[in-house]
Write an enzyme that holds these catalytic residues in place. Structure first.
Site, mmCIF file in Angstrom:
data_model
loop_
_atom_site.group_PDB
_atom_site.id
_atom_site.type_symbol
_atom_site.label_atom_id
_atom_site.label_comp_id
_atom_site.label_asym_id
_atom_site.label_seq_id
_atom_site.Cartn_x
_atom_site.Cartn_y
_atom_site.Cartn_z
ATOM 1 C CB THR A 45 -0.919 0.017 1.239
ATOM 2 O OG1 THR A 45 -1.654 -1.200 1.284
ATOM 3 C CG2 THR A 45 -1.882 1.185 1.190
ATOM 4 C CB THR A 46 3.825 2.205 2.050
ATOM 5 O OG1 THR A 46 3.139 1.774 3.229
ATOM 6 C CG2 THR A 46 4.590 3.472 2.363
ATOM 7 C CE1 TYR A 108 -16.804 -0.717 -3.551
ATOM 8 C CE2 TYR A 108 -17.141 -2.435 -5.182
ATOM 9 C CZ TYR A 108 -17.525 -1.240 -4.608
ATOM 10 O OH TYR A 108 -18.625 -0.575 -5.080
ATOM 11 C CE1 TYR A 133 -1.848 -4.863 6.104
ATOM 12 C CE2 TYR A 133 -1.580 -4.405 3.764
ATOM 13 C CZ TYR A 133 -1.695 -3.962 5.062
ATOM 14 O OH TYR A 133 -1.666 -2.608 5.332
ATOM 15 N NE ARG A 138 -4.329 1.685 3.766
ATOM 16 C CZ ARG A 138 -4.163 2.772 3.024
ATOM 17 N NH1 ARG A 138 -4.803 2.880 1.869
ATOM 18 N NH2 ARG A 138 -3.361 3.749 3.413
ATOM 19 C CE LYS A 161 1.391 -4.109 7.145
ATOM 20 N NZ LYS A 161 1.568 -3.268 5.937
ATOM 21 C CB ILE A 203 5.155 -4.729 7.599
ATOM 22 C CG1 ILE A 203 5.597 -6.197 7.442
ATOM 23 C CG2 ILE A 203 5.197 -4.017 6.242
ATOM 24 C CD1 ILE A 203 4.763 -7.007 6.477
#
Length: 287
Positions: A45-46, A108, A133, A138, A161, A203
């Protein structure tokens, strides 16, 4: 595969024309390795992965793998809300010789827990070590501890994570999963309580600017460990003022590590956020 210590959630640097800056990417990798990071997480994402083309994704991951040259672990983001695409990304990562893949919970379309099981089972068939993850803020879906425990029975699903923010959920995961299952914090500000309940690493977004200090946290004990947590806490919290990676790129720009260029729909942080970060960094002795 053991996961221990600090893994940086690496940004993807862009030039002023918003093309990927591969030379700067190499510099950032070297900066991380010089400061004792345990591993590089690329195209998460980052790293603004949703804005990268397929060709850019492959080149970014490949550049990091080649630059690292086996000196630390390389973990590549390979998530999608389409299981077939996630499998295809995993296969590409296998070709690129990453050490493991970070696979986000499908977002989603909000699958059931049974759907999540099937999703991760299919990705695991590619053969790479898989890190689940969980980031419900999100994705809109929470992977329950019982589901994680079932998935942990698959040998190459090696860890999670965890970014649900629920300490109780993390305790349940640690209790239910196999003994060698790696639990990594997905939130920098929770590394102290996470370590107390069996977390082996983080992370980290903060590691983009302070890799040595985040790494040192996992080598310290007692009061020194607490002092490092207290030093990092305010920094970590403030690096999300305008979300991620907007604020971390602003911080990196202030510290001359990377330009704060972002691709839409993300935009640069406000001048107020920049001033707040500068004031914080001066108080912490970073500037």
């Amino acid at each position: 595969m053991r996961l221990f210590g600090a893994y940086v959630a690496l940004v993807t640097p862009f030039k002023d024309d918003l093309s990927v800056d591969y030379e700067k990417l190499k510099e950032l990798v070297e900066f991380q390795i010089e400061n004792k990071i345990s591993g590089i997480v690329v195209c998460g994402t980052t790293g603004e992965t949703p804005t990268l083309t397929d060709e850019e994704y492959e080149k970014v991951v490949g550049t990091v793998v080649k630059t690292v040259n086996k000196r630390v672990q390389v973990i590549a983001g390979a998530g999608s809300n389409c299981t077939k695409k996630a499998v295809d990304l995993a296969k590409k990562c296998r070709e690129l010789n990453v050490d493991s893949i970070l696979v986000t919970c499908p977002f989603y379309n909000k699958p059931t827990q049974r759907g999540l099981m099937r999703h991760y089972e299919e990705v695991a068939k590619v053969g790479l070590p898989v890190i689940i993850y969980n980031v419900p803020g999100r994705t809109g879906v929470n992977i329950l501890p019982e589901t994680v425990a079932e998935l942990s029975k698959i040998p190459n699903i090696i860890g999670i994570k965890e970014a649900s923010g629920s300490i109780e959920q993390m305790i349940e995961i640690h209790k239910l999963c196999r003994p060698n299952f790696n639990i990594l914090s997905g939130e920098d500000h929770l590394i102290m309580p996470m370590s107390a309940i069996g977390c082996t690493g983080v992370i980290s977004v903060t590691a983009n600017i302070l890799p040595k200090r985040v790494s040192e946290f996992f080598t310290l004990e007692g009061e020194e460990k607490l002092a490092m947590h207290e030093y990092l806490y305010d920094i970590s919290r403030n690096l999300f003022i305008e979300g991620n990676p907007v604020t971390i790129k602003e911080a990196m720009d202030i510290l001359n590590l990377c330009k704060n260029n972002l691709r839409l729909p993300l935009v640069k942080a406000s001048s107020e956020t920049r001033e707040k970060l500068i004031k914080l960094f001066k108080s912490k002795g970073i500037l």
